[in-house]
Design an enzyme around this catalytic site. Structure first.
Site, PDB file in Angstrom:
ATOM      1  N   HIS A  38      79.580  50.097  59.692  1.00  7.49           N
ATOM      2  CA  HIS A  38      78.202  49.930  59.216  1.00  7.49           C
ATOM      3  C   HIS A  38      78.118  49.898  57.694  1.00  7.49           C
ATOM      4  O   HIS A  38      78.821  50.619  56.991  1.00  7.49           O
ATOM      5  CB  HIS A  38      77.265  50.991  59.819  1.00  7.49           C
ATOM      6  CG  HIS A  38      77.476  52.407  59.371  1.00  7.49           C
ATOM      7  ND1 HIS A  38      76.889  52.927  58.238  1.00  7.49           N
ATOM      8  CD2 HIS A  38      78.170  53.422  59.925  1.00  7.49           C
ATOM      9  CE1 HIS A  38      77.209  54.201  58.111  1.00  7.49           C
ATOM     10  NE2 HIS A  38      78.002  54.531  59.119  1.00  7.49           N
TER      11      HIS A  38
ATOM     12  N   GLU B 242      72.601  51.685  61.019  1.00 12.77           N
ATOM     13  CA  GLU B 242      73.315  52.717  61.774  1.00 12.77           C
ATOM     14  C   GLU B 242      72.715  54.091  61.511  1.00 12.77           C
ATOM     15  O   GLU B 242      72.530  54.890  62.428  1.00 12.77           O
ATOM     16  CB  GLU B 242      74.805  52.695  61.406  1.00 12.77           C
ATOM     17  CG  GLU B 242      75.689  53.526  62.328  1.00 12.77           C
ATOM     18  CD  GLU B 242      75.852  54.971  61.894  1.00 12.77           C
ATOM     19  OE1 GLU B 242      76.439  55.759  62.650  1.00 12.77           O
ATOM     20  OE2 GLU B 242      75.389  55.325  60.777  1.00 12.77           O
ATOM     21  N   GLU B 243      72.430  54.371  60.248  1.00  9.43           N
ATOM     22  CA  GLU B 243      71.857  55.680  59.914  1.00  9.43           C
ATOM     23  C   GLU B 243      70.418  55.819  60.410  1.00  9.43           C
ATOM     24  O   GLU B 243      69.896  56.920  60.497  1.00  9.43           O
ATOM     25  CB  GLU B 243      71.921  55.919  58.402  1.00  9.43           C
ATOM     26  CG  GLU B 243      73.317  55.875  57.790  1.00  9.43           C
ATOM     27  CD  GLU B 243      74.202  57.042  58.205  1.00  9.43           C
ATOM     28  OE1 GLU B 243      73.725  57.922  58.960  1.00  9.43           O
ATOM     29  OE2 GLU B 243      75.370  57.068  57.792  1.00  9.43           O
TER      30      GLU B 243
ATOM     31  N   ASP C 110      84.466  54.511  61.831  1.00  7.74           N
ATOM     32  CA  ASP C 110      83.593  55.403  61.061  1.00  7.74           C
ATOM     33  C   ASP C 110      84.414  56.627  60.687  1.00  7.74           C
ATOM     34  O   ASP C 110      85.583  56.764  61.057  1.00  7.74           O
ATOM     35  CB  ASP C 110      82.371  55.798  61.889  1.00  7.74           C
ATOM     36  CG  ASP C 110      81.148  56.091  61.032  1.00  7.74           C
ATOM     37  OD1 ASP C 110      81.315  56.570  59.895  1.00  7.74           O
ATOM     38  OD2 ASP C 110      80.021  55.845  61.506  1.00  7.74           O
TER      39      ASP C 110
ATOM     40  N   HIS D 245      77.841  63.263  54.687  1.00 10.82           N
ATOM     41  CA  HIS D 245      76.416  63.077  54.415  1.00 10.82           C
ATOM     42  C   HIS D 245      75.955  63.762  53.134  1.00 10.82           C
ATOM     43  O   HIS D 245      74.754  63.800  52.853  1.00 10.82           O
ATOM     44  CB  HIS D 245      75.545  63.515  55.604  1.00 10.82           C
ATOM     45  CG  HIS D 245      75.473  62.484  56.678  1.00 10.82           C
ATOM     46  ND1 HIS D 245      74.466  62.426  57.619  1.00 10.82           N
ATOM     47  CD2 HIS D 245      76.285  61.433  56.966  1.00 10.82           C
ATOM     48  CE1 HIS D 245      74.663  61.411  58.430  1.00 10.82           C
ATOM     49  NE2 HIS D 245      75.779  60.795  58.062  1.00 10.82           N
TER      50      HIS D 245
END
Length: 365
Positions: A66, A210-211, A233, A327
């Protein structure tokens, strides 16, 4: 190979691309694919898709990485010029205060800002140990009025990301913004260089949203109708003191194969990989002498959670690279892991031949 992957990763990390606003990332990748002689196309949602045609009698393969990153989006501009924002994706509130951010105002232009952190000298004892909810935070871009912010191009809906940053660490490791998932996009670009010699048709999907609840790859899968989906990922590295109880995934220890993922908050979804793909990657790793780590975890999802349900069903697996501090504004990965992941993927794709079976009854559990 490492030099190319490192360059692509670092250059991609420096391009702002909030979920839903991936255009600059997409255009960069499209240009790099063109340099490799690979044509690509963009669908209605913004996914970038490149297809390398192969033997139509073999299972077709869709690989996903992504392009988007998590961040914030402007919800209000105060009369004082200070800015309030909503979270987009799983932004950790405890990592927000005092961060530098960029607000993308169009045409490649950005405005710098700082997420405010109350002056330490004025905090009460109770406040010193409190995580401030994002609703109470504000962004200071230096404006004195709302009119100044609007004149600068900021408005409700303006995307906000961590200020792009790359930090070179010892031992071939890099830290910085959006390692998730720009590092996997770099792996896909390197994979594109070597995938021309594989037998099956391979679809490279650089996905969007994606997020934002894993949206983009689903539409790509609905059109491509792949037999196999391999999602690329990060995998949670567990080699730091705070993560040791979560598993045995080590930064620098090689690529990671997910054996189980599940997210119980709202989505109730996850992925248990198809046994044919587990065997394919494990045997390939053994034969190529690549150390393959395994993970099983809850609390995170990837696009395979939904892609696996498309059409008649898609044989799916999540493959990844170890990453620390996920993140946050400073994630960390190891370039050697990205290289070994690439080599494993190419070698595994080369083993999808007429003898390869997706029949579950050919695999004893």
């Amino acid at each position: 190979m490492q030099d190319r992957i490192k360059r692509w990763t670092q250059e991609l990390m420096m391009i702002p691309g909030l979920s839903g606003f991936e255009g600059n990332v997409r255009r960069y990748i499209k240009g790099e694919l063109a340099e490799l002689g690979i044509k690509s196309r963009t669908d209605m949602l913004g996914n970038l898709i490149a297809t390398i045609e192969g033997d139509a009698d073999l299972p077709s393969v869709m690989l996903i990485a992504h392009m988007d990153q998590l961040g914030l989006i402007v919800r209000k501009i105060e009369a004082t010029g200070l800015i309030r924002a909503e979270r987009v994706g799983g932004v950790p509130e405890r990592a927000l205060a005092a961060q530098e951010v960029l607000l993308s105002v169009g045409q490649g232009r950005t405005v710098a800002g700082i997420i405010a952190n109350k002056s330490h000298h004025a905090t009460t004892p109770e406040e010193k140990y409190r995580v401030v909810p994002y609703q109470e935070l504000y962004i200071d871009c230096g404006f004195s009025t709302a009119e100044e912010a609007l004149k600068a191009g900021i408005n409700v809906g303006t995307p906000v990301v961590y200020a792009p940053n790359v930090v070179e660490l010892a031992g071939g490791r890099i830290g910085g913004t959006s390692v998730d998932d720009r590092a996997a996009c770099a792996v896909m670009l390197e994979l594109a260089r070597g995938a021309k010699d594989v037998l099956p048709t391979v679809h490279l999907v650089f996905s969007v949203l994606e997020e934002f609840n894993l949206r983009g790859a689903v539409t790509a899968a609905q059109v491509l109708q792949p037999d196999i989906c391999i999602q690329l990922d990060l995998a949670l590295a567990t080699d730091t003191p705070d993560m040791g109880h979560r598993g045995d995934v080590r930064l620098g220890g090689g690529p990671v194969m997910s054996m189980f993922s599940f997210h119980g908050r709202g989505t109730l979804n996850g992925c248990i990989p198809h046994p044919a793909l587990v065997q394919l990657f494990q045997r390939t790793a053994d034969q190529e002498k690549i150390n393959l780590q395994r993970s099983a975890h809850i609390g995170a999802l990837t696009e395979t959670s939904y892609v696996q349900l498309v059409g008649k069903g898609v044989a799916s697996i999540d493959m990844g690279f170890p990453a620390r501090y996920t993140h946050s504004a400073l994630e960390v990965c190891d370039i050697a892991d990205l290289e070994s992941l690439t080599r494993l993927l190419i070698a595994a794709l080369q083993r999808i031949d007429p003898r390869f079976s997706l029949d579950r009854d050919d695999y004893v559990e």
